[in-house]
Design a protein around this motif. Structure first.
Motif, PDB file in Angstrom:
ATOM      1  N   GLN A  16      19.844 -53.605  37.356  1.00 57.80           N
ATOM      2  CA  GLN A  16      20.610 -53.808  38.584  1.00 57.80           C
ATOM      3  C   GLN A  16      20.011 -53.022  39.756  1.00 57.80           C
ATOM      4  O   GLN A  16      20.014 -53.496  40.895  1.00 57.80           O
ATOM      5  CB  GLN A  16      22.069 -53.434  38.343  1.00 57.80           C
ATOM      6  N   GLY A  64      27.311 -50.423  44.969  1.00 61.11           N
ATOM      7  CA  GLY A  64      28.619 -49.791  44.799  1.00 61.11           C
ATOM      8  C   GLY A  64      29.274 -50.100  43.467  1.00 61.11           C
ATOM      9  O   GLY A  64      29.701 -49.192  42.734  1.00 61.11           O
ATOM     10  N   GLN A  65      29.363 -51.370  43.117  1.00 59.64           N
ATOM     11  CA  GLN A  65      30.026 -51.749  41.863  1.00 59.64           C
ATOM     12  C   GLN A  65      29.264 -51.212  40.659  1.00 59.64           C
ATOM     13  O   GLN A  65      29.857 -50.740  39.687  1.00 59.64           O
ATOM     14  CB  GLN A  65      30.146 -53.269  41.771  1.00 59.64           C
ATOM     15  N   THR A  66      27.925 -51.249  40.733  1.00 61.92           N
ATOM     16  CA  THR A  66      27.094 -50.725  39.651  1.00 61.92           C
ATOM     17  C   THR A  66      27.341 -49.243  39.439  1.00 61.92           C
ATOM     18  O   THR A  66      27.530 -48.775  38.306  1.00 61.92           O
ATOM     19  CB  THR A  66      25.605 -50.956  39.966  1.00 61.92           C
ATOM     20  N   ARG A  68      29.927 -47.440  40.376  1.00 64.86           N
ATOM     21  CA  ARG A  68      31.287 -47.174  39.901  1.00 64.86           C
ATOM     22  C   ARG A  68      31.374 -47.407  38.394  1.00 64.86           C
ATOM     23  O   ARG A  68      31.972 -46.605  37.663  1.00 64.86           O
ATOM     24  CB  ARG A  68      32.295 -48.044  40.656  1.00 64.86           C
ATOM     25  N   ALA A  69      30.778 -48.500  37.926  1.00 62.67           N
ATOM     26  CA  ALA A  69      30.800 -48.803  36.489  1.00 62.67           C
ATOM     27  C   ALA A  69      30.055 -47.737  35.698  1.00 62.67           C
ATOM     28  O   ALA A  69      30.481 -47.341  34.604  1.00 62.67           O
ATOM     29  CB  ALA A  69      30.182 -50.178  36.234  1.00 62.67           C
TER      30      ALA A  69
END
Length: 241
Positions: A16, A64-66, A68-69
């Motif tokens: 990612q 951002g989503q990466t 956070r995960a």
């Protein structure tokens, strides 16, 4: 494929990051205990550094989503630097650089090492500053924990990894390459500085998942803080050396 917890794998993280940064990506590097085969399943941190030629806000937002995960899986935040910042920052982050240079694994790309080095004077200053800061945070942690044994355990469990980074830096000040084994690092530094290694050995075992009886927690924490006090005095005495 190394899985870091319930969430994404290192391979998925790298994939990612590559998709977002594209040709600007210089390297993704795993460093610390996990990079040298010392990780403890479910207890070790997966420290990751990303180097890119540029770090524009749209790319950072796109991750951002990466990120956070990744953190929700129990991992530390990913460290992102430009390649220029990596080459120029060894003097202000010598402890971290020394750890990365000695214990790292390149997951993708190439880590530029030419011209990157750690000077003893820079390292000594940061080690003393970090040790004093850690002692102050430990004292605050003791006050917050009070007589709550579980909070006291958490304080020990959560602080020992940072202390090991400091301990390894202390050994490097005398030109030594720190052992990979945490127990050997603790023994070497405690002998050199003159404090009891047992509280730190017990804290390291606690982080590995070994149980610690409630009746032993308070005495262990007392020795833990006392050892850090001794370490700070030892480092302060290095000013004239």
């Amino acid at each position: 494929m190394a899985r870091t917890g319930k969430g994404m794998t290192l391979d998925e993280l790298v994939q990612q990051i590559r998709q977002v940064h594209g040709n600007a990506l210089q390297a993704v590097v795993l460093y610390g205990s996990a990079a040298s085969g010392e990780e403890i399943a479910g207890h070790s941190d997966f420290n990751v550094m990303v180097l890119a030629e540029s770090l524009a806000l749209p790319q950072l937002r796109a991750l951002g989503q990466t990120m956070r995960a990744w953190q929700e899986a129990g991992n530390p935040p990913v460290l992102e630097l430009t390649t220029l910042e990596w080459r120029a920052s060894a003097d202000i982050f010598p402890m971290e650089y020394a750890d990365i240079l000695e214990r790292h694994r390149v997951l993708t790309g190439v880590l530029p090492l030419d011209g990157v080095s750690v000077r003893r004077a820079d390292l000594r200053l940061q080690v003393e500053q970090e040790a004093m800061g850690k002692l102050l945070r430990l004292r605050r942690g003791v006050m917050v924990a009070g007589t709550d044994a579980e909070r006291q355990r958490d304080l020990l469990r959560q602080s020992v990894s940072t202390l090991l980074v400091i301990f390894r830096a202390v050994l490097r000040l005398d030109g030594e390459v720190p052992p990979k084994d945490a127990q050997q690092v603790i023994d070497a530094v405690s002998t050199r500085c003159g404090f009891d290694p047992e509280p730190y050995q017990q804290a390291a075992a606690l982080r590995r998942g070994v149980a610690l009886a409630t009746k032993d927690v308070e005495a262990l924490l007392e020795g833990y803080v006392a050892g850090m006090t001794t370490l700070v005095r030892y480092l302060d005495a290095l000013d004239g050396r």
